[in-house]
Design an enzyme around this catalytic site. Structure first.
Site, PDB file in Angstrom:
ATOM      1  N   LYS A  52       0.842  -1.205   0.000  1.00  0.00           N
ATOM      2  CA  LYS A  52       0.000   0.000   0.000  1.00  0.00           C
ATOM      3  C   LYS A  52       0.876   1.254   0.000  1.00  0.00           C
ATOM      4  O   LYS A  52       2.085   1.166   0.245  1.00  0.00           O
ATOM      5  CB  LYS A  52      -0.888  -0.024   1.241  1.00  0.00           C
ATOM      6  CG  LYS A  52      -0.088  -0.053   2.529  1.00  0.00           C
ATOM      7  CD  LYS A  52      -0.925  -0.510   3.697  1.00  0.00           C
ATOM      8  CE  LYS A  52      -0.072  -0.466   4.962  1.00  0.00           C
ATOM      9  NZ  LYS A  52      -0.728  -1.129   6.081  1.00  0.00           N
ATOM     10  N   ARG A  87      -9.888   0.145  14.942  1.00  0.00           N
ATOM     11  CA  ARG A  87     -10.158   0.981  13.765  1.00  0.00           C
ATOM     12  C   ARG A  87     -11.294   0.376  12.958  1.00  0.00           C
ATOM     13  O   ARG A  87     -12.378   0.945  12.856  1.00  0.00           O
ATOM     14  CB  ARG A  87      -8.917   1.088  12.865  1.00  0.00           C
ATOM     15  CG  ARG A  87      -7.740   1.780  13.498  1.00  0.00           C
ATOM     16  CD  ARG A  87      -6.627   2.023  12.485  1.00  0.00           C
ATOM     17  NE  ARG A  87      -6.252   0.818  11.754  1.00  0.00           N
ATOM     18  CZ  ARG A  87      -5.107   0.648  11.123  1.00  0.00           C
ATOM     19  NH1 ARG A  87      -4.205   1.624  11.116  1.00  0.00           N
ATOM     20  NH2 ARG A  87      -4.837  -0.460  10.486  1.00  0.00           N
ATOM     21  N   TYR A 109      15.388  30.945   5.097  1.00  0.00           N
ATOM     22  CA  TYR A 109      14.271  31.642   5.727  1.00  0.00           C
ATOM     23  C   TYR A 109      14.535  31.874   7.214  1.00  0.00           C
ATOM     24  O   TYR A 109      14.956  30.967   7.928  1.00  0.00           O
ATOM     25  CB  TYR A 109      12.986  30.819   5.593  1.00  0.00           C
ATOM     26  CG  TYR A 109      12.387  30.847   4.205  1.00  0.00           C
ATOM     27  CD1 TYR A 109      11.892  32.037   3.667  1.00  0.00           C
ATOM     28  CD2 TYR A 109      12.315  29.689   3.448  1.00  0.00           C
ATOM     29  CE1 TYR A 109      11.329  32.056   2.395  1.00  0.00           C
ATOM     30  CE2 TYR A 109      11.761  29.697   2.177  1.00  0.00           C
ATOM     31  CZ  TYR A 109      11.273  30.892   1.660  1.00  0.00           C
ATOM     32  OH  TYR A 109      10.719  30.915   0.404  1.00  0.00           O
ATOM     33  N   MET A 158      10.925  24.684   0.735  1.00  0.00           N
ATOM     34  CA  MET A 158      10.090  23.787  -0.059  1.00  0.00           C
ATOM     35  C   MET A 158      10.907  22.993  -1.073  1.00  0.00           C
ATOM     36  O   MET A 158      10.682  21.803  -1.275  1.00  0.00           O
ATOM     37  CB  MET A 158       8.996  24.598  -0.764  1.00  0.00           C
ATOM     38  CG  MET A 158       7.991  23.739  -1.499  1.00  0.00           C
ATOM     39  SD  MET A 158       6.773  24.706  -2.391  1.00  0.00           S
ATOM     40  CE  MET A 158       5.758  25.314  -1.071  1.00  0.00           C
TER      41      MET A 158
HETATM   42  C1  LIG Z   1       0.121  -1.943   6.707  1.00  0.00           C
HETATM   43  C2  LIG Z   1      -0.425  -3.199   7.228  1.00  0.00           C
HETATM   44  C3  LIG Z   1       0.413  -4.292   7.460  1.00  0.00           C
HETATM   45  C4  LIG Z   1       1.923  -4.209   7.380  1.00  0.00           C
HETATM   46  O1  LIG Z   1       2.392  -3.544   8.517  1.00  0.00           O
HETATM   47  P1  LIG Z   1       3.960  -3.359   8.808  1.00  0.00           P
HETATM   48  O2  LIG Z   1       3.989  -2.783  10.161  1.00  0.00           O
HETATM   49  O3  LIG Z   1       4.469  -2.442   7.768  1.00  0.00           O
HETATM   50  O4  LIG Z   1       4.560  -4.712   8.719  1.00  0.00           O
HETATM   51  C5  LIG Z   1      -0.188  -5.480   7.843  1.00  0.00           C
HETATM   52  N1  LIG Z   1      -1.529  -5.569   8.000  1.00  0.00           N
HETATM   53  C6  LIG Z   1      -2.359  -4.528   7.796  1.00  0.00           C
HETATM   54  C7  LIG Z   1      -3.818  -4.700   8.003  1.00  0.00           C
HETATM   55  C8  LIG Z   1      -1.829  -3.305   7.429  1.00  0.00           C
HETATM   56  O5  LIG Z   1      -2.650  -2.264   7.253  1.00  0.00           O
END
Ligand SMILES: *Cc1c(COP(=O)(O)O)cnc(C)c1O
Length: 363
Positions: free
Chosen positions: A32, A128, A255, A303
């Site tokens: 992701k 969550r 800055y 930036m």
């Molecule tokens: C992102 C995620 C993982 C991986 O987590 P890491 O800490 O990067 O190993 C595993 N399970 C879910 C549901 C996640 O959202």
């Protein structure tokens, strides 16, 4: 020019190392957020080639990108189901994170005359998303009764597995086991069971079940303070000096003039800034490597530019390479180092590397 170099051979070797650690269990790789900033398509394709069993993305849109890149292996969507029709069409596996997902998927799948694989997420204490443990059995039965949904997996997610001393993980695990036990008692078919993120892969062997679900460890970092054993950072981040001057009198830099260079200091300006993910909290705190030597960031990160003091480093000129993340041994800067300075975690540093930074793949 600023580049993030992604060494795919290190990614593959990290995968192998994780596989050995979990005794050959299946691995679902979290890709992701653009594979934690490393590039979704390139990482997904290489992991598929390396024989990873499953990929995990946050959103349907990311799964669609993987399919468009030619990735054929199963892809689990972990988070909000923003477009169930597209998920079904692209053959993605969907998380049932709420009972409400079931009728939506049923409608979409029956309309398309397709089946859709689902994994049920049980909220054992992350708080969550996920179905409450006392409703998991009923939702599972509802899925099993559907003609269009295939209950392929069940999983949970740990909230504190990065800290081996935190007893909360054991509690979550106990709740999860009770759910699995109730399924068994009721004679439900045992699906693919998974729970372990990188923290649990590192610290909690009892949570490995059929498949583990690492993200950050694949990219070479530990989930908490300690490095993950047997993996190396996949990404290095480099830029080059594009302006250089030796100041002849006391000179405020950047800055707010938060730093004043004394006469004789040599200040190099680099074409990278907070818009590229070089956090502004690194103003007057960060370290970069020039000719293999650590030099300080001076003045504010802006930036599009940062300034570093290269006084005394021989041979620096316009075009000299500068390492923001990378290097080896003593002269090394990691995403974990930058995270510590910013009061955050390496995940955020890696995900934050901006879109202007070209990803270059080697290995
Ligand atoms: C992102 C995620 C993982 C991986 O987590 P890491 O800490 O990067 O190993 C595993 N399970 C879910 C549901 C996640 O959202």
């Amino acid at each position: 020019m600023t580049v993030a170099e992604v060494d795919l051979s290190i990614l593959v070797s990290n995968l192998a190392s994780i596989r050995r650690r979990v005794g050959g269990r299946k691995v679902m790789a979290a890709v992701k957020a653009d594979a934690y900033g490393h590039g979704l398509e390139a990482v997904g394709r290489r992991l598929e080639k390396a024989g990873v069993d499953y990929l995990a993305v946050a959103f349907v849109e990311e799964g669609v990108r993987l399919r468009r890149a030619g990735v054929k292996i199963p892809v689990l969507v972990l988070t909000a189901l923003e477009d169930e029709g597209e998920a079904v069409r692209q053959g993605l596996t969907v998380t049932v994170y709420s009972e409400r997902v079931v009728p939506r998927l049923e409608r979409a799948a029956s309309g398309l005359r397709r089946k859709v694989r689902v994994h049920l997420d049980v909220d054992t204490g992350m708080g969550r998303i996920g179905v409450p443990p006392d409703q998991a059995l009923a939702v599972a039965k509802r899925i099993l009764a559907s003609d269009h949904l295939v209950l392929e997996g069940v999983y949970t997610h740990f909230s504190a597995s990065d800290d081996p001393k935190d007893p909360y993980t054991a509690r979550q695990l106990r709740v999860f086991r009770e759910v699995l036990e109730s399924w068994r008692r009721e004679g439900l078919p045992r699906p693919l069971v998974h729970a372990a993120n990188s923290g649990a892969v590192m610290h909690v062997p009892e949570s490995w079940f059929d498949m583990v679900r690492p993200g950050i460890a694949l990219y070479g970092y530990g989930p908490g303070q300690d490095p993950f054993p047997g993996v190396r950072p996949v990404l290095s981040w480099r830029t080059e000096v594009f302006h250089l001057k030796t100041v002849t009198r006391r000179t405020g830099i950047g800055y707010g003039h938060t730093y004043t260079a004394a006469p004789g200091r040599m200040i190099a300006t680099l074409p990278v800034g907070y818009a590229d993910g070089y956090n502004r909290l690194l103003s007057n705190r960060g370290t970069v490597l020039v000719k293999g030597r650590p030099v300080p960031v001076v003045g504010r990160v802006s930036m599009d530019q940062i300034t570093v003091d290269v006084t005394g480093i021989g041979g620096v000129e316009v075009g000299t390479e500068v390492t923001l993340i990378g290097g080896r041994g003593e002269a090394r800067v990691t995403a974990a180092d930058l995270a510590r300075l910013c009061g955050t975690i390496p995940y955020e540093v890696l995900c934050g590397i901006g879109r202007r930074v070209r990803r270059v793949y080697v290995g």
